[in-house]
Design an enzyme around this catalytic site. Sequence first.
Site, short mmCIF file in Angstrom:
data_model
loop_
_atom_site.label_atom_id
_atom_site.label_comp_id
_atom_site.label_asym_id
_atom_site.label_seq_id
_atom_site.Cartn_x
_atom_site.Cartn_y
_atom_site.Cartn_z
N ASP A 1 1.05 -1.18 0.02
CA ASP A 1 0.12 0.21 -0.25
C ASP A 1 0.79 1.00 -0.01
O ASP A 1 2.59 1.47 0.89
CB ASP A 1 -1.03 0.34 1.41
N ASN B 1 -10.86 -3.28 -6.26
CA ASN B 1 -9.91 -2.09 -7.18
C ASN B 1 -10.21 -2.19 -8.33
O ASN B 1 -9.93 -0.91 -8.86
CB ASN B 1 -8.36 -3.06 -7.10
C1 FPP Z 1 -2.27 -0.17 -2.71
O1 FPP Z 1 -2.17 1.27 -3.20
C2 FPP Z 1 -1.83 -0.87 -4.16
C3 FPP Z 1 -2.69 -1.03 -4.94
C4 FPP Z 1 -3.62 -0.92 -5.13
C5 FPP Z 1 -1.63 -1.75 -6.42
C6 FPP Z 1 -0.55 -2.95 -5.31
C7 FPP Z 1 0.34 -2.97 -6.83
C8 FPP Z 1 1.54 -3.20 -6.64
C9 FPP Z 1 2.67 -2.87 -5.66
C10 FPP Z 1 2.55 -3.55 -7.75
C11 FPP Z 1 2.60 -4.66 -8.43
C12 FPP Z 1 2.62 -6.30 -9.00
C13 FPP Z 1 2.60 -6.61 -10.15
C14 FPP Z 1 2.79 -6.83 -10.48
C15 FPP Z 1 0.49 -5.86 -10.24
P1 FPP Z 1 -3.05 2.58 -3.51
O2 FPP Z 1 -2.47 2.81 -4.61
O3 FPP Z 1 -4.18 2.50 -3.36
O4 FPP Z 1 -2.09 3.76 -3.03
P2 FPP Z 1 -2.94 4.70 -1.87
O5 FPP Z 1 -3.47 4.74 -1.03
O6 FPP Z 1 -1.46 5.65 -1.55
O7 FPP Z 1 -3.21 5.61 -3.50
#
Ligand code: FPP
Length: 251
Positions: A32, A80
Amino acid sequence: MSRFLNRFRRAGKLLTEVDPNRLPKHVGIIMDGNGRWAKKRGLPRSAGHRAGAQVIKTITEFAGNMGIPYITAYAFSTENWKRPKEEVDALMQLLLEYLRDKEQIAGRDIKIRIIGDRSALSDEINAEIDAVHEYTKDRTGTTLYMAINYGGRQEIVQAVQDLCRKAQAGSLNPDELTEDAISERVYTEHVPDVDLIIRPSGELRLSNFLLWQSAYSEFWFSDINWPDFTTRDFTQAILDYQNRDRRFGGR
Ligand code: FPP
C-alpha cells in the site's frame, strides 16, 4: 551467508540479529501507499505501482535468501476494479510486463503462483499466467503468491461452493466439511496459515486480505509507503515478529 550479507548491505547489522530457526513460514504483504508515493513526487499513480513492483521483486528475493518459504503479496483486490479505468489498465499492463519478464524471474529460485479469480482477467494475461506457472513450477526456493483480483471473502465462498457441490453429488458427507477441508481449497492450498502480515503506508486494516489464513497472524504496520520499503524494513518486521509471544489461544 557472507555473500548474502554483502548483497543486502542495507539490512546491515540488523540481519545478523535474525534467528534463522524462528522465521515465519508465510509472510503476507499489503503493498500500500504507491499512489501517495507518486503524488509526493508529482508523478502519475502508475509510476508508484511500477516502483512497487520492483520492491516486491527485491523483497521476495531477500526473503528467499533468508529462508522464508512463502510470501503472499496483495497486488489487486476484487474491489480495485472501482478505480478509474486508466489506473486499472496501467496495473494490468504492469502485470503483463511482470509476467513476461521471465529473465527476472528465471534468475532467482522463485516459484510464482497467481491467486484470485482469473475469470475477469484478459485471455492475454491468463496465457502469461499459465506460462509463468509452468516456467517456475519446479523451483524449490520461495513461492510468491501474487494476489490478483483477489478477495478473502470470495476465496472462502468459492471453497465452500466447491465442497457443497461435492456434498450434492454425494461424494462428501457434510460432517467432512471441516476447517481442514476449507484450508485445502483456499487459493494458498497446502501452504501454512500466514504468520505475519506487513502493511505499510499507515493504514491499519486487513482490506479483505487472507481472511481465512490470518486467524492467528501477527501484524506489522508502518508509515513507510510501499515503494520506499527496504530490506532493512523487512528485517525489522521479522525481528519484531520474533519478539512476539504467539499463544494461539493457549497460555
Ligand atoms: C495500493 O496502493 C496498491 C495497489 C492497489 C496496487 C499494488 C500493486 C503493485 C505494487 C504492483 C504489483 C505488481 C504487479 C505485478 C501488478 P494505492 O495505489 O492504493 O496507494 P495509495 O493508498 O497511496 O493511493
